[in-house]
Design an enzyme around this catalytic site. Structure first.
Site, PDB file in Angstrom:
ATOM      1  N   CYS A  65       0.832  -1.198   0.000  1.00  0.00           N
ATOM      2  CA  CYS A  65       0.000   0.000   0.000  1.00  0.00           C
ATOM      3  C   CYS A  65       0.872   1.257   0.000  1.00  0.00           C
ATOM      4  O   CYS A  65       0.633   2.202  -0.756  1.00  0.00           O
ATOM      5  CB  CYS A  65      -0.923  -0.008   1.209  1.00  0.00           C
ATOM      6  N   CYS A  66       1.920   1.268   0.843  1.00  0.00           N
ATOM      7  CA  CYS A  66       2.838   2.411   0.882  1.00  0.00           C
ATOM      8  C   CYS A  66       3.518   2.608  -0.465  1.00  0.00           C
ATOM      9  O   CYS A  66       3.722   3.738  -0.907  1.00  0.00           O
ATOM     10  CB  CYS A  66       3.891   2.207   1.968  1.00  0.00           C
ATOM     11  N   CYS A 119      -0.838   8.825   6.680  1.00  0.00           N
ATOM     12  CA  CYS A 119      -2.211   8.511   6.294  1.00  0.00           C
ATOM     13  C   CYS A 119      -3.062   8.319   7.562  1.00  0.00           C
ATOM     14  O   CYS A 119      -2.577   7.838   8.588  1.00  0.00           O
ATOM     15  CB  CYS A 119      -2.251   7.241   5.454  1.00  0.00           C
ATOM     16  N   CYS A 148      -3.187   4.931   9.389  1.00  0.00           N
ATOM     17  CA  CYS A 148      -1.880   4.437   9.820  1.00  0.00           C
ATOM     18  C   CYS A 148      -1.187   5.382  10.794  1.00  0.00           C
ATOM     19  O   CYS A 148       0.021   5.262  11.036  1.00  0.00           O
ATOM     20  CB  CYS A 148      -0.985   4.197   8.607  1.00  0.00           C
ATOM     21  N   CYS A 191       8.230   4.021   5.695  1.00  0.00           N
ATOM     22  CA  CYS A 191       7.223   3.625   4.710  1.00  0.00           C
ATOM     23  C   CYS A 191       7.851   3.233   3.385  1.00  0.00           C
ATOM     24  O   CYS A 191       7.194   2.650   2.538  1.00  0.00           O
ATOM     25  CB  CYS A 191       6.229   4.768   4.475  1.00  0.00           C
TER      26      CYS A 191
END
Length: 245
Positions: free
Chosen positions: A119-120, A202, A205, A229
């Site tokens: 996702c990162c 985010c 997170c 990240c």
């Protein structure tokens, strides 16, 4: 002379210099240079410093699609205060996000470290690659005391993956120095900082920290040991440091 040699020479010359002196040097030595900003405390500090040196300097930010509303608020305030600033907002590739979410769910990052890193990568690392294309150097708000991983970083380094210079003007500053500057210069900042969010990424997170916790304890807290990240690591997973390249 190689780029690495040039950077080593610059790092030695800039040791002990103020952030403003480092920025003046960087903006004067690199034609294609941009600040990477998440609009956290360090980055708004740098924006204010840069605007006083070069009001129309370039800044880019990564809009992951999962940011807090307070982050968008401070972006708007910064644009209002520094109208000449050339801000570029980078977004992830929509198709990649759609495929990832379709396959693994909207909050896939809680399920495994592998998912979180994916996702990162899609929301941050890949857009960073596009944002830095064509640049000779990029500027960050990294500080040595943020994490153990960053404790050996220098004021000027070689970003080996992109083969460009990486400038860290605040590398020697403390969190207290950053906030002293913000208050003294009336710099707009993210309202979440007043709610015990020292490091803001985010929304899913990032959490507030408790008294006595590390300043980055609110990032990916469920993983316990991860503090990066991927924006500041090499393609093989190491932190970007000149001595590693």
């Amino acid at each position: 002379m190689t780029l690495q040699t040039d950077i080593d020479t610059a790092a030695a010359q800039l040791k002990g210099k103020t952030p403003q002196e480092v920025l003046t040097w960087a903006l004067g030595n690199y034609k294609n240079i941009s600040l990477a900003s998440s609009f956290g405390a360090e980055d708004v500090t740098l924006i204010d410093m840069i605007a006083k040196i070069k009001p129309d300097a370039h800044v880019f930010t990564l809009d992951t699609g999962r940011l807090n509303s307070e982050t968008y608020d401070v972006i708007a305030k910064v644009q209002q205060k520094y109208p000449q600033l050339q801000l570029r907002i980078m977004f992830p590739q929509a198709e990649a996000v759609e495929q990832m979410v379709s396959a693994k769910g909207i909050n896939l990052f809680y399920d495994s470290v592998e998912n979180r890193k994916q996702c990162c990568y899609i929301r941050k690392v890949e857009p960073l690659g596009r944002a830095t294309q064509g640049l000779d150097a990029w500027i960050t708000g990294l500080r040595r005391d943020q994490t153990a991983n960053r404790s050996t970083m220098e004021t000027v380094e070689l970003d080996g993956d992109r083969n460009i210079a990486k400038i860290n003007p605040l590398i020697d500053w403390t969190n207290e120095q950053v906030w002293d500057y913000i208050r003294a210069n009336d710099v707009p900042y993210n309202a979440l900082h007043d709610q015990n969010f020292p490091s803001i990424g985010c929304a899913p997170c990032t959490r507030a920290i408790q008294a006595g916790e590390d300043l980055r304890a609110g990032r990916w807290w469920w993983e316990m040991s991860n503090q990066e990240c991927g924006l500041h690591v090499t393609s093989d997973g190491r932190l970007v440091r000149a001595k590693d390249v």
